[in-house]
Design a protein around this motif. Structure first.
Motif, PDB file in Angstrom:
ATOM      1  N   THR A 135       0.844  -1.188   0.000  1.00 60.42           N
ATOM      2  CA  THR A 135       0.000   0.000   0.000  1.00 60.42           C
ATOM      3  C   THR A 135       0.882   1.241   0.000  1.00 60.42           C
ATOM      4  OG1 THR A 135      -1.722  -1.139   1.245  1.00 60.42           O
ATOM      5  CG2 THR A 135      -1.793   1.258   1.268  1.00 60.42           C
ATOM      6  N   GLY A 175      -6.225  -2.049  -7.066  1.00 65.27           N
ATOM      7  CA  GLY A 175      -7.130  -0.903  -7.075  1.00 65.27           C
ATOM      8  C   GLY A 175      -6.512   0.345  -6.478  1.00 65.27           C
ATOM      9  N   GLN A 176      -7.290   1.421  -6.520  1.00 63.55           N
ATOM     10  CA  GLN A 176      -6.841   2.716  -6.007  1.00 63.55           C
ATOM     11  C   GLN A 176      -8.031   3.508  -5.488  1.00 63.55           C
ATOM     12  OE1 GLN A 176      -5.355   5.759  -8.806  1.00 63.55           O
ATOM     13  NE2 GLN A 176      -3.626   6.052  -7.424  1.00 63.55           N
ATOM     14  N   VAL A 177      -7.804   4.246  -4.412  1.00 62.19           N
ATOM     15  CA  VAL A 177      -8.794   5.169  -3.863  1.00 62.19           C
ATOM     16  C   VAL A 177      -8.218   6.578  -3.984  1.00 62.19           C
ATOM     17  CG1 VAL A 177     -10.075   5.902  -1.816  1.00 62.19           C
ATOM     18  CG2 VAL A 177      -9.620   3.459  -2.198  1.00 62.19           C
ATOM     19  N   GLN A 186      -9.151  10.554  -2.912  1.00 71.31           N
ATOM     20  CA  GLN A 186     -10.018  11.466  -2.176  1.00 71.31           C
ATOM     21  C   GLN A 186      -9.587  12.880  -2.543  1.00 71.31           C
ATOM     22  OE1 GLN A 186      -9.645  11.647   2.086  1.00 71.31           O
ATOM     23  NE2 GLN A 186     -11.690  12.519   2.308  1.00 71.31           N
ATOM     24  N   VAL A 217     -14.844  11.088  -3.615  1.00 76.42           N
ATOM     25  CA  VAL A 217     -13.983   9.917  -3.470  1.00 76.42           C
ATOM     26  C   VAL A 217     -14.191   9.037  -4.692  1.00 76.42           C
ATOM     27  CG1 VAL A 217     -13.488   7.856  -2.103  1.00 76.42           C
ATOM     28  CG2 VAL A 217     -14.069   9.995  -0.950  1.00 76.42           C
ATOM     29  N   TRP A 242     -13.223   5.281  -6.461  1.00 76.78           N
ATOM     30  CA  TRP A 242     -12.683   3.923  -6.340  1.00 76.78           C
ATOM     31  C   TRP A 242     -12.386   3.434  -7.754  1.00 76.78           C
ATOM     32  CZ3 TRP A 242     -10.033   0.296  -4.363  1.00 76.78           C
ATOM     33  CH2 TRP A 242     -10.155  -1.025  -4.800  1.00 76.78           C
ATOM     34  N   HIS A 259      -5.287  15.647  -4.405  1.00 73.93           N
ATOM     35  CA  HIS A 259      -6.007  14.475  -3.904  1.00 73.93           C
ATOM     36  C   HIS A 259      -5.070  13.596  -3.097  1.00 73.93           C
ATOM     37  CE1 HIS A 259      -4.159  11.800  -6.822  1.00 73.93           C
ATOM     38  NE2 HIS A 259      -4.913  12.167  -7.844  1.00 73.93           N
ATOM     39  N   SER A 286      -2.857   3.722  -3.178  1.00 67.86           N
ATOM     40  CA  SER A 286      -2.634   2.746  -4.250  1.00 67.86           C
ATOM     41  C   SER A 286      -2.351   1.390  -3.631  1.00 67.86           C
ATOM     42  CB  SER A 286      -1.452   3.186  -5.122  1.00 67.86           C
ATOM     43  OG  SER A 286      -1.731   4.454  -5.683  1.00 67.86           O
TER      44      SER A 286
END
Length: 118
Positions: free
Chosen positions: A34, A55-57, A59, A82, A84, A103, A107
Protein backbone atom coordinates in the motif's frame (compact mmCIF):
# COMPACT_ATOMS: atom_id res chain seq x y z
CA UNK A 1 2.78 -1.09 13.81
CA UNK A 2 4.86 1.30 11.76
CA UNK A 3 5.29 4.99 12.46
CA UNK A 4 6.60 7.11 9.60
CA UNK A 5 7.96 10.41 10.87
CA UNK A 6 7.80 13.39 8.55
CA UNK A 7 11.61 13.57 8.56
CA UNK A 8 11.72 10.07 6.99
CA UNK A 9 9.59 10.98 3.98
CA UNK A 10 11.39 12.44 1.02
CA UNK A 11 10.20 13.84 -2.28
CA UNK A 12 9.19 11.39 -4.99
CA UNK A 13 10.27 11.97 -8.58
CA UNK A 14 7.35 10.98 -10.84
CA UNK A 15 8.25 13.10 -13.89
CA UNK A 16 8.18 10.03 -16.16
CA UNK A 17 4.55 9.30 -15.23
CA UNK A 18 2.85 12.71 -15.50
CA UNK A 19 2.19 15.54 -17.94
CA UNK A 20 2.56 19.07 -16.55
CA UNK A 21 3.57 20.18 -13.07
CA UNK A 22 2.71 17.68 -10.36
CA UNK A 23 3.93 17.59 -6.75
CA UNK A 24 3.98 14.25 -4.90
CA UNK A 25 4.22 14.21 -1.12
CA UNK A 26 4.58 10.69 0.28
CA UNK A 27 2.31 10.09 3.26
CA UNK A 28 3.14 6.40 3.63
CA UNK A 29 5.95 4.88 1.57
CA UNK A 30 5.20 1.43 0.11
CA UNK A 31 4.18 -0.69 3.09
CA UNK A 32 2.65 -4.15 2.67
CA UNK A 33 1.74 -3.26 -0.91
CA UNK A 34 0.00 0.00 0.00
CA UNK A 35 1.27 3.46 -0.95
CA UNK A 36 -0.36 6.72 0.17
CA UNK A 37 0.54 10.11 -1.30
CA UNK A 38 -0.83 13.62 -1.36
CA UNK A 39 -0.65 14.71 -5.00
CA UNK A 40 -1.12 18.28 -6.23
CA UNK A 41 -1.67 18.95 -9.94
CA UNK A 42 -1.23 22.35 -11.61
CA UNK A 43 -4.09 23.29 -13.95
CA UNK A 44 -4.23 20.80 -16.85
CA UNK A 45 -1.59 18.45 -15.38
CA UNK A 46 -2.41 14.75 -15.25
CA UNK A 47 -1.02 11.26 -14.85
CA UNK A 48 -0.16 8.92 -17.70
CA UNK A 49 -2.45 5.93 -18.28
CA UNK A 50 -1.94 3.40 -15.51
CA UNK A 51 -3.57 0.64 -13.47
CA UNK A 52 -3.15 -0.80 -9.99
CA UNK A 53 -2.78 -4.42 -9.04
CA UNK A 54 -5.45 -4.24 -6.32
CA UNK A 55 -7.13 -0.90 -7.07
CA UNK A 56 -6.84 2.72 -6.01
CA UNK A 57 -8.79 5.17 -3.86
CA UNK A 58 -8.63 8.90 -4.62
CA UNK A 59 -10.02 11.47 -2.18
CA UNK A 60 -10.15 14.97 -3.65
CA UNK A 61 -9.01 17.46 -1.00
CA UNK A 62 -9.04 20.76 -2.91
CA UNK A 63 -9.88 22.06 -6.34
CA UNK A 64 -11.46 20.40 -9.34
CA UNK A 65 -10.12 17.67 -11.56
CA UNK A 66 -10.85 14.96 -14.09
CA UNK A 67 -10.69 11.18 -13.95
CA UNK A 68 -11.11 8.86 -16.91
CA UNK A 69 -11.20 5.10 -17.39
CA UNK A 70 -10.08 3.60 -20.69
CA UNK A 71 -12.94 3.70 -23.19
CA UNK A 72 -14.87 6.28 -21.15
CA UNK A 73 -15.22 10.04 -21.10
CA UNK A 74 -13.41 12.21 -18.51
CA UNK A 75 -15.59 12.92 -15.46
CA UNK A 76 -15.33 15.98 -13.22
CA UNK A 77 -14.26 15.40 -9.60
CA UNK A 78 -14.36 18.05 -6.87
CA UNK A 79 -13.21 18.59 -3.30
CA UNK A 80 -14.95 16.01 -1.11
CA UNK A 81 -15.40 13.43 -3.88
CA UNK A 82 -13.98 9.92 -3.47
CA UNK A 83 -13.13 7.71 -6.45
CA UNK A 84 -12.68 3.92 -6.34
CA UNK A 85 -10.75 2.48 -9.28
CA UNK A 86 -11.00 -1.33 -9.40
CA UNK A 87 -8.00 -3.61 -9.77
CA UNK A 88 -6.51 -3.60 -13.26
CA UNK A 89 -8.65 -0.75 -14.63
CA UNK A 90 -6.61 1.55 -16.92
CA UNK A 91 -7.25 5.16 -16.04
CA UNK A 92 -5.75 8.62 -15.62
CA UNK A 93 -6.52 11.55 -13.32
CA UNK A 94 -5.45 15.15 -12.90
CA UNK A 95 -6.50 18.77 -12.57
CA UNK A 96 -9.14 20.47 -14.67
CA UNK A 97 -7.73 22.90 -17.28
CA UNK A 98 -8.61 25.91 -15.08
CA UNK A 99 -8.07 24.59 -11.54
CA UNK A 100 -5.40 23.23 -9.26
CA UNK A 101 -6.36 19.92 -7.65
CA UNK A 102 -4.97 18.01 -4.69
CA UNK A 103 -6.01 14.47 -3.90
CA UNK A 104 -4.95 11.80 -1.48
CA UNK A 105 -4.08 8.68 -3.48
CA UNK A 106 -4.15 5.26 -1.83
CA UNK A 107 -2.63 2.75 -4.25
CA UNK A 108 -3.00 -0.96 -3.54
CA UNK A 109 -0.37 -3.30 -4.94
CA UNK A 110 1.94 -2.58 -7.85
CA UNK A 111 1.20 0.37 -10.12
CA UNK A 112 1.59 -0.42 -13.83
CA UNK A 113 2.47 2.77 -15.75
CA UNK A 114 1.73 3.08 -19.47
CA UNK A 115 1.83 5.82 -22.11
CA UNK A 116 1.06 9.53 -21.89
CA UNK A 117 -2.59 10.51 -22.39
CA UNK A 118 -3.09 11.76 -25.98
Amino acid sequence: MKIVHSSERGPVDQRATVTGQVWFEPVLPATDGTTIASVTFAPGARTFWHSHEHGQVLQVVTGRGLVCSEGGEPEVIRAGDVVWVPAGERHWHGAAPDSVMTHLAVSLGTTHWAEEVA
